[in-house]
Structures are given as structure tokens and as C-alpha cells.
Design a protein around this motif. Structure first.
Motif, PDB file in Angstrom:
ATOM      1  N   PHE A  66      49.803  46.822  34.137  1.00 34.71           N
ATOM      2  CA  PHE A  66      49.427  46.191  35.190  1.00 34.71           C
ATOM      3  C   PHE A  66      50.565  45.844  36.198  1.00 34.71           C
ATOM      4  O   PHE A  66      51.435  44.975  35.908  1.00 34.71           O
ATOM      5  N   ILE A  67      50.205  46.454  37.278  1.00 31.87           N
ATOM      6  CA  ILE A  67      51.385  46.188  38.425  1.00 31.87           C
ATOM      7  C   ILE A  67      50.966  45.322  39.878  1.00 31.87           C
ATOM      8  O   ILE A  67      51.738  44.636  40.372  1.00 31.87           O
ATOM      9  N   SER A  68      49.752  45.257  39.737  1.00 33.81           N
ATOM     10  CA  SER A  68      49.212  44.187  41.034  1.00 33.81           C
ATOM     11  C   SER A  68      47.687  44.118  40.892  1.00 33.81           C
ATOM     12  O   SER A  68      47.069  44.718  39.811  1.00 33.81           O
ATOM     13  N   PHE A  69      47.162  43.351  41.674  1.00 36.76           N
ATOM     14  CA  PHE A  69      45.873  42.879  41.885  1.00 36.76           C
ATOM     15  C   PHE A  69      45.457  42.347  43.152  1.00 36.76           C
ATOM     16  O   PHE A  69      46.190  42.199  43.710  1.00 36.76           O
ATOM     17  N   THR A  70      44.169  42.427  43.438  1.00 37.73           N
ATOM     18  CA  THR A  70      43.814  41.726  44.760  1.00 37.73           C
ATOM     19  C   THR A  70      42.174  41.093  44.281  1.00 37.73           C
ATOM     20  O   THR A  70      41.559  41.556  43.386  1.00 37.73           O
ATOM     21  N   LEU A  71      41.932  40.269  44.904  1.00 36.88           N
ATOM     22  CA  LEU A  71      40.556  39.612  44.825  1.00 36.88           C
ATOM     23  C   LEU A  71      39.480  40.473  45.693  1.00 36.88           C
ATOM     24  O   LEU A  71      39.705  40.580  46.837  1.00 36.88           O
ATOM     25  N   LEU A  72      38.326  40.543  45.188  1.00 36.96           N
ATOM     26  CA  LEU A  72      37.193  41.129  45.746  1.00 36.96           C
ATOM     27  C   LEU A  72      36.599  40.133  46.904  1.00 36.96           C
ATOM     28  O   LEU A  72      36.391  38.946  46.588  1.00 36.96           O
ATOM     29  N   PRO A  73      36.076  40.516  47.849  1.00 42.29           N
ATOM     30  CA  PRO A  73      35.579  39.667  48.973  1.00 42.29           C
ATOM     31  C   PRO A  73      34.280  38.638  48.173  1.00 42.29           C
ATOM     32  O   PRO A  73      34.207  37.680  48.473  1.00 42.29           O
ATOM     33  N   ALA A  74      33.582  39.447  47.451  1.00 44.53           N
ATOM     34  CA  ALA A  74      32.365  38.746  46.668  1.00 44.53           C
ATOM     35  C   ALA A  74      32.319  39.147  45.316  1.00 44.53           C
ATOM     36  O   ALA A  74      32.700  40.353  44.939  1.00 44.53           O
ATOM     37  N   PRO A  75      31.938  38.160  44.271  1.00 39.89           N
ATOM     38  CA  PRO A  75      31.794  38.575  42.863  1.00 39.89           C
ATOM     39  C   PRO A  75      30.927  39.699  42.536  1.00 39.89           C
ATOM     40  O   PRO A  75      29.905  40.027  43.341  1.00 39.89           O
ATOM     41  N   LEU A  76      31.035  40.353  41.548  1.00 38.60           N
ATOM     42  CA  LEU A  76      30.141  41.582  41.485  1.00 38.60           C
ATOM     43  C   LEU A  76      28.760  41.096  40.798  1.00 38.60           C
ATOM     44  O   LEU A  76      27.736  41.497  40.891  1.00 38.60           O
ATOM     45  N   HIS A  77      28.798  39.750  39.990  1.00 37.39           N
ATOM     46  CA  HIS A  77      27.625  39.217  39.347  1.00 37.39           C
ATOM     47  C   HIS A  77      27.469  37.772  40.199  1.00 37.39           C
ATOM     48  O   HIS A  77      28.324  37.358  40.613  1.00 37.39           O
ATOM     49  N   GLU A  78      26.391  37.494  40.582  1.00 37.18           N
ATOM     50  CA  GLU A  78      26.218  36.247  41.151  1.00 37.18           C
ATOM     51  C   GLU A  78      26.542  35.014  40.362  1.00 37.18           C
ATOM     52  O   GLU A  78      26.778  34.054  40.983  1.00 37.18           O
ATOM     53  N   GLU A  79      26.318  35.151  38.964  1.00 36.15           N
ATOM     54  CA  GLU A  79      26.380  33.866  38.135  1.00 36.15           C
ATOM     55  C   GLU A  79      28.440  33.969  38.378  1.00 36.15           C
ATOM     56  O   GLU A  79      28.605  32.718  37.502  1.00 36.15           O
ATOM     57  N   ASP A  80      28.892  35.040  38.510  1.00 33.76           N
ATOM     58  CA  ASP A  80      30.457  34.667  38.450  1.00 33.76           C
ATOM     59  C   ASP A  80      31.104  34.077  39.241  1.00 33.76           C
ATOM     60  O   ASP A  80      30.481  34.079  40.742  1.00 33.76           O
ATOM     61  N   ASP A  81      32.238  33.344  39.425  1.00 33.88           N
ATOM     62  CA  ASP A  81      32.846  32.891  40.426  1.00 33.88           C
ATOM     63  C   ASP A  81      34.011  33.552  41.140  1.00 33.88           C
ATOM     64  O   ASP A  81      34.208  33.584  42.165  1.00 33.88           O
ATOM     65  N   THR A  82      34.552  34.511  40.525  1.00 28.21           N
ATOM     66  CA  THR A  82      35.480  35.329  40.730  1.00 28.21           C
ATOM     67  C   THR A  82      35.836  36.662  40.051  1.00 28.21           C
ATOM     68  O   THR A  82      35.354  36.809  39.018  1.00 28.21           O
ATOM     69  N   SER A  83      36.049  37.813  41.034  1.00 30.68           N
ATOM     70  CA  SER A  83      36.109  39.275  40.690  1.00 30.68           C
ATOM     71  C   SER A  83      37.432  39.530  41.277  1.00 30.68           C
ATOM     72  O   SER A  83      37.675  39.725  42.050  1.00 30.68           O
ATOM     73  N   ILE A  84      38.215  40.203  40.149  1.00 34.85           N
ATOM     74  CA  ILE A  84      39.472  40.485  40.375  1.00 34.85           C
ATOM     75  C   ILE A  84      39.599  41.996  39.976  1.00 34.85           C
ATOM     76  O   ILE A  84      39.230  42.473  39.249  1.00 34.85           O
ATOM     77  N   LEU A  85      40.282  42.870  41.132  1.00 37.48           N
ATOM     78  CA  LEU A  85      40.417  44.168  41.135  1.00 37.48           C
ATOM     79  C   LEU A  85      42.159  44.442  40.578  1.00 37.48           C
ATOM     80  O   LEU A  85      42.963  43.843  41.415  1.00 37.48           O
ATOM     81  N   LEU A  86      42.261  44.862  39.356  1.00 32.13           N
ATOM     82  CA  LEU A  86      43.489  44.983  38.764  1.00 32.13           C
ATOM     83  C   LEU A  86      43.991  46.712  38.866  1.00 32.13           C
ATOM     84  O   LEU A  86      43.081  47.452  38.810  1.00 32.13           O
ATOM     85  N   LEU A  87      45.055  46.737  39.161  1.00 32.49           N
ATOM     86  CA  LEU A  87      45.710  48.096  39.466  1.00 32.49           C
ATOM     87  C   LEU A  87      46.770  48.387  38.313  1.00 32.49           C
ATOM     88  O   LEU A  87      47.818  47.626  38.190  1.00 32.49           O
ATOM     89  N   LYS A  88      47.024  49.448  37.704  1.00 32.70           N
ATOM     90  CA  LYS A  88      47.771  50.035  36.710  1.00 32.70           C
ATOM     91  C   LYS A  88      48.808  50.788  37.526  1.00 32.70           C
ATOM     92  O   LYS A  88      48.386  51.539  38.472  1.00 32.70           O
ATOM     93  N   SER A  89      49.851  51.052  37.037  1.00 28.98           N
ATOM     94  CA  SER A  89      50.845  52.028  37.529  1.00 28.98           C
ATOM     95  C   SER A  89      50.592  53.453  37.545  1.00 28.98           C
ATOM     96  O   SER A  89      51.238  54.228  38.438  1.00 28.98           O
ATOM     97  N   ASN A  90      49.809  54.009  36.939  1.00 31.82           N
ATOM     98  CA  ASN A  90      48.953  54.947  36.935  1.00 31.82           C
ATOM     99  C   ASN A  90      47.878  55.343  37.695  1.00 31.82           C
ATOM    100  O   ASN A  90      47.331  56.403  37.724  1.00 31.82           O
ATOM    101  N   GLY A  91      47.644  54.230  38.458  1.00 29.48           N
ATOM    102  CA  GLY A  91      46.371  54.419  39.388  1.00 29.48           C
ATOM    103  C   GLY A  91      45.193  54.058  38.896  1.00 29.48           C
ATOM    104  O   GLY A  91      44.122  54.034  39.557  1.00 29.48           O
ATOM    105  N   ASP A  92      45.100  53.478  37.390  1.00 35.32           N
ATOM    106  CA  ASP A  92      43.636  53.137  37.043  1.00 35.32           C
ATOM    107  C   ASP A  92      43.323  51.796  37.661  1.00 35.32           C
ATOM    108  O   ASP A  92      44.584  50.872  37.833  1.00 35.32           O
TER     109      ASP A  92
END
Length: 651
Positions: A222-248
Motif C-alpha cells: 500500500f503506497i497511498s490513501f485518501t479519504l472519501l467525501p462521505a462514508p459508504l455506510h451511514e453507521e460508519d464514521d470514516t471510509s478510506i480509499l487505499l491504493l496499492k503500487s500495482n493499481g489495486d
């Protein structure tokens, strides 16, 4: 499905005199500010960030421009709103923010908090959180306008980073603010760690992203991440989008309680990317940024100079939201001209005003990428079963790329010329306008007023660990100096097989070369240790001078307060004397009044008593006479009534 693009490149010249700059207001005057005059004398070391790290030594917070000085290890700051109101006066006014606990590592990024009360000083080997003092007055300055302001600076988890520093590898990969009080970071051991500004010595929670040891293969990290503007689930507080070096791409959902502790977290599998590709979009990814629209647009940059524009959509067509799962729809790919080693380490910066454009900062300069097709993105969720390309048949759907700053010629395999960009920030406010401010390695400031095209007018439970704070700042400095002076003795300089014959001349030459190399290595290590100690001594001396100035100010204020206390004491004593004098005068008046009353003899007292008794008797006699007269009147009325009563009967 990639749409070929071409640069509208133009080499921009920023050489202008002060008179021409003043005509442009604060945008032109900032180029000649004293802060950048100081930075030109001490250029930024181009090797400090490394090949994979992009320097960002500048940030803007509600009109305050903060610039990091790598030589003096402090922050220069100036108020852009004051510069806008009076450019001539505030062109030479700035403040120096010195720290109570200066970071020992090299800072390569300044990250302000959402509340603009804290700034994260980020380096490859550690993080510190700077607490800014409050402003006073309209467009006020820090610390009441003092030239040098002491600010509290606290290191983040010093024990963890000190232990990681001994391995000699980079620790910090990516840092973001979750909210105004919590900081989240991705480390090189593929772990998500979160810290609260109220307790920075140990993390709130630790979430390992892999169950095994981190792989040495770069494509699996995992080489980077960013925060999504709104959580995917209403009961969640934070949703993080993680990036791997192979593009996954992976999504990490975190649910927290009131104490900011995770009660639930889930790391999803790799997001599918559509339309399908033969190589499955195999790429060497580098960074990612999310544009805050609905649905979100994800931009992925690669080391080859390509940027993929993807849309985060529901996993199934019949779903109205992405709560059940998500997929990435690759709309187009932007291939940069001259892509290659020059573009490695390129960074992405989302625009602060418009959600349909972002900036690419790399070795060639700064490019502005505009995505006008974002205005039709709402139709995606309603027409997923139709031909998606039919939604973008107009000419304005094509991605527009504009070269803003050129620091390198757009010719492949050309030598590196110019100076790299080491700081970028986007200013967006009603007073200051929409301006891009950049800084080069040589301390040159570049300001650009951003005006969008005319057709844009329509767009408007992880492992929890507690670590005691045992290492002090001095011990960390001592460990760092020892690491600089460490010399390995495990590998011999000369080795030969048994029976091999080496001439004396060759032995002598090898011995001389080894001695020279050893001497050079020893001298280099000593020089590096001296530079480290010199920087620390300079920082301590600067802090000592500031403390002496504060002590002098405190002593002067103490003398002033003492003088005021003596004056007030004199006034209180004078008032007490006046009060005593008034009391004495009142006593004298009362005594004179008592003395003016005459004294009566016994006969006069008896006569006065008899007079009082006579008054009482007279009052009693008056009451008796009144009763007698009343009785007479009643008797007379009765007689008169008896006289007339017989006559009335006869009649």
C-alpha cells in the motif's frame, strides 16, 4: 477507452520589476516579499524529498501563508489579507514561528488541520503537530503581532518513530486529517495508525492492512490513501480509499465510538475496474486523489506519466447506492507528453474551489486538468444499462489540460534544467480570489490567477497498543548522532583465497585506497554529525534568545505592575486617611449637637411631667363632654318623636 490529449504548453516568464508587480495587487507583490528573499539565499536541498517524495513546504490557512525554512527549521508567515489591503506596507512584514520542541527530522510537507488551529509537520522519519496561537482583531497576526512567536510543537509517538529510525527505512507514507482533532497515517509496514491531538504519545487505534509480514515486492504494498467525501455506510464514521503500487484499490470502513476508538472496521477486496482491459490496467501507481462530487471521481497517477479518471459506482446496476459494494468505471486516461523518469514522484492536488479540476505537480512544472464532463455525472446512476459514451458526445466532454508553470522543457531524454516545485497551495476566498501560489527549490515565488473557461460557468478492531513516553528529546538527538557516526566493521577491506599471491605494490595501493576511503567516510560522517549538532545548537540558541526576550518582557511587565501596585497602595492609604478624617468630623458634629440640648432641673422636669399628665386629662375630659352632648341630642330627639306620635295616630 482512453481519449488522447495534448498540452497547451507555453513557457511563462515571471521576470518583472516591482512596479509591474504592484499593479497586480497582492498577487504580484507576494513575489517580492521578504520571506522569499530570505529563502533565495538558502536554497532547498533537492535530495531532501527523494525520488518518491514530493515536497510541499507551503500551505495557506484562512489568508495566512505559511512557508517552511529548511535551513533555520522554522516557519515564516504573512497575512495575505493585509497584503491585499496595503501591498506597499505589508510587503516586508512577516512573522517567525519558532517551536518549543524543534523536529529532528527533515520536514517535507506542511498539512493544516480542517479547523486551521494545528499544522502537521511531516517528514520521512516522524511527524510533529504545531499548535498555532489565536489571532487578535480583524486580519490579526499571531501573538499580537510579535516578530518571533513561540508555538507549542509536540512529536507524534516519538518512541515508535525512534525505534523505526534505527532500521534506516522510511516510516511515514501518507498523512491525512480525519477531523479537526484526529490524525491518520499510513506507515511503511502497511499499518493504519490514528492519533488524537490530545494524546499524541500513543495511537488511538492501529489497523494492520496485511495479516502477514509486509512483502518485499513493491507491487504488493500500500503506497497511498485518501479519504472519501462521505462514508459508504451511514453507521460508519470514516471510509478510506487505499491504493496499492500495482493499481489495486481497496476501501477501509471504520466505525468509532465517542472516545474515537474503533468498534468495527472492515477492509474490502480490490475494487473491480470497468471496462475490462487485457492487462487489467496493470500500472505502477503512485498517488491518488478524490474529487468531491456525487458519485465521487477518483484520479490515479502512475509513474509512467498517466492519469486515470475513474468514477466510483455501485457494484450492481440495480443498487441505488454503493453501500453494498463499489466498482471503478475508468472514463478516460490522460497520457502526459514526455512521460518517463522525469514524472516520477508527481503529486495530485485537488482544487479548493471547483470540484471538477485538479493539478499535477511534477518535474515539468504544474498542469491544471479540467474535467467538464463532471456536470453529466449524475446521469450515470440512472442510465447505467445504456451506452455510457452517449452521455458524453458533446465537445465539452473532453478533458482539458493547461500548462501553468514550466520548469522543464517538454522534450523526452532532455537534461534536467530549471528548478523543481517544492511548495504549492490553492487560495480561494472572496477577498483574495482564486489564486495558485507555488515555490521552487531556489526560493522563487510564482503566483497565478486562476480563471476557469467560459463553458465552466454551468458548473459551479485493530491491535491497540499503549506505549509509555520514556525517550526524551535529548536521547533521540544522541541516538541520531550515534547513528551518523556508526561505522561497520563486519566486512574486511581486503580478502583473498588461500595460496593467492598478491604483489607488494598492489597491496600498498589497496591499502592506500582503503585508508583514503576510510578517512573520507570518517570525515563525511563527522561533518554530517557536526551539521546535525550545529542545526540543533542554532535552534536551541534561537529558542534561548526568544526565551530571554520573553523573560525581559516579563521583567519589564513585572516592574510596571509593581509600580502600579505602589501607586494604588498610596491611593488606598490616602483614601483611608480621608475616611478616618470624615469619621472624626462626624463624631465632632454629633457631640456638638448633643451639647446644644439644654439640661432641665428637677422642678422643670416635674412641671414637664405634670404638663404631660394635664394633656392626657384634657383629652379624657374632651371625650367625656363629647359623650354627654351625644346623649343630650339623643334624649331630645326621643322627646320630640313622642310628642308628634299621638297626632299622627288620630289622623
Amino acid at each position: 477507452n482512453a481519449i488522447p490529449q495534448s498540452y497547451q504548453a507555453a513557457r511563462i516568464s515571471y521576470k518583472m520589476n516591482l512596479e509591474e508587480a504592484q499593479e497586480k495587487g497582492w498577487i504580484g507583490t507576494l513575489v517580492f516579499h521578504d520571506i522569499f528573499n530570505f529563502l533565495r539565499e538558502s536554497k532547498v536541498d533537492q535530495k531532501m524529498g527523494g525520488k518518491e517524495k514530493r515536497l510541499n513546504l507551503m500551505c495557506e490557512m484562512r489568508g495566512d501563508l505559511l512557508v517552511w525554512s529548511t535551513e533555520r527549521k522554522l516557519i515564516y508567515t504573512t497575512n495575505l489579507k493585509c497584503l491585499h489591503s496595503n501591498p506597499d506596507r505589508y510587503r516586508g512584514i512577516y512573522q517567525e514561528l519558532v517551536f518549543t520542541n524543534t523536529p529532528l527530522f527533515d520536514v517535507h510537507c506542511l498539512l493544516p488541520s480542517p479547523s486551521d488551529k494545528h499544522v502537521a509537520l511531516i517528514g520521512n522519519e516522524g511527524i510533529s503537530v504545531l499548535e498555532l496561537q489565536r489571532h487578535r482583531g480583524q486580519h490579526g497576526e499571531f501573538g499580537g503581532g510579535q516578530q518571533t512567536v513561540n508555538c507549542k510543537c509536540s512529536p507524534v509517538d516519538p518512541d515508535y518513530f525512534a525505534a523505526r529510525r534505527q532500521t534506516g527505512t522510511d516510516t511515514v507514507v501518507r498523512v491525512e486529517w480525519i477531523n479537526e482533532d484526529e490524525l491518520i497515517l499510513l506507515t511503511s509496514d502497511e499499518t493504519i495508525r490514528a492519533y488524537s491531538i490530545f494524546k499524541l504519545n500513543y495511537p488511538n487505534f492501529v489497523i494492520p492492512l496485511v495479516e502477514r509480514q509486509p512483502s518485499l515486492a513493491l507491487h504488493d504494498c500500500f503506497i497511498s490513501f485518501t479519504l472519501l467525501p462521505a462514508p459508504l455506510h451511514e453507521e460508519d464514521d470514516t471510509s478510506i480509499l487505499l491504493l496499492k503500487s500495482n493499481g489495486d484499490m481497496h476501501i477501509l470502513n471504520i466505525r468509532q465510538n465517542k472516545e474515537f476508538l474503533p468498534v468495527w472496521h472492515k477492509l474490502g477486496s480490490a475494487l473491480p475496474m470497468l471496462p475490462e482491459s487485457e492487462d487489467n490496467y496493470e500500472m505502477s501507481a503512485h498517488s491518488v486523489v478524490v474529487l468531491s462530487c456525487s458519485p465521487p471521481v477518483v484520479v490515479i497517477s502512475t509513474k509512467e506519466g498517466t492519469c486515470f479518471h475513474c468514477i466510483l459506482l455501485p457494484l450492481n446496476d440495480h443498487e441505488d447506492s454503493i453501500s453494498a459494494g463499489a466498482q471503478l468505471l475508468v472514463y478516460d486516461g490522460l497520457q502526459q507528453e514526455g512521460g518517463g523518469p522525469l514524472y516520477q514522484g508527481a503529486g495530485l492536488l485537488a482544487d479548493a474551489k471547483f470540484n471538477y479540476q485538479y493539478y499535477i505537480i511534477d518535474g515539468a512544472g504544474i498542469q491544471c486538468v479540467t474535467l467538464p464532463w463532471v456536470r453529466n455525472i449524475d446521469c450515470f446512476l440512472q442510465e447505467l444499462n445504456t451506452n455510457l459514451r452517449s452521455l458524453f458526445e458533446d465537445d465539452t466532454a473532453n478533458t482539458v489540460v493547461q500548462q501553468l508553470v514550466v520548469t522543464h522543457p517538454l522534450v523526452q531524454d532532455s537534461p534536467m534544467v530549471g528548478q523543481l516545485v517544492c511548495g504549492t497551495c490553492c487560495v480561494a476566498s472572496r477577498m483574495l480570489g482564486h489564486v495558485l501560489v507555488a515555490m521552487t527549490m531556489g526560493g522563487e515565488c510564482i503566483t497565478l490567477s486562476l480563471r476557469p473557461p467560459s463553458y465552466h460557468s454551468e458548473l459551479q478492531n485493530g491491535d491497540m497498543r499503549t506505549v509509555s513516553h520514556s525517550h526524551s528529546h535529548t536521547s533521540m538527538l544522541e541516538e541520531q548522532v550515534k547513528a551518523e557516526l556508526f561505522r561497520s566493521r563486519g566486512v574486511p577491506f581486503i580478502s583473498s583465497r588461500d595460496g593467492a599471491k598478491v604483489s607488494l605494490d598492489n597491496c600498498y595501493k589497496m591499502l592506500c585506497d582503503s585508508t583514503k576511503k576510510l578517512r573520507d567516510q570518517h570525515m563525511t560522517q563527522q561533518q554530517q554529525a557536526k551539521q546535525l549538532l550545529a542545526k540543533r545548537i542554532t535552534s536551541l540558541l534561537r529558542q534561548r534568545r526568544k526565551q530571554e526576550e520573553d523573560l525581559l518582557t516579563f521583567s519589564q511587565n513585572s516592574r510596571t505592575i509593581t509600580q502600579h501596585m505602589s501607586t494604588i497602595q498610596d491611593k488606598v492609604t490616602d483614601l483611608q486617611d480621608r475616611n478616618q478624617s470624615l469619621c472624626d468630623r462626624l463624631r465632632a458634629v454629633l457631640c456638638s449637637l448633643e451639647m446644644s440640648i439644654p439640661e432641665l432641673s428637677e422642678m422643670e422636669c416635674g412641671a414637664q411631667k405634670e404638663l404631660g399628665e394635664m394633656k392626657l386629662k384634657l383629652k379624657h375630659l374632651q371625650n367625656v363632654i363629647t359623650r354627654v352632648w351625644t346623649k343630650l341630642l339623643v334624649t331630645e330627639y326621643i322627646q320630640h318623636w313622642q310628642m308628634w306620635t299621638p297626632h299622627s295616630r288620630l289622623e
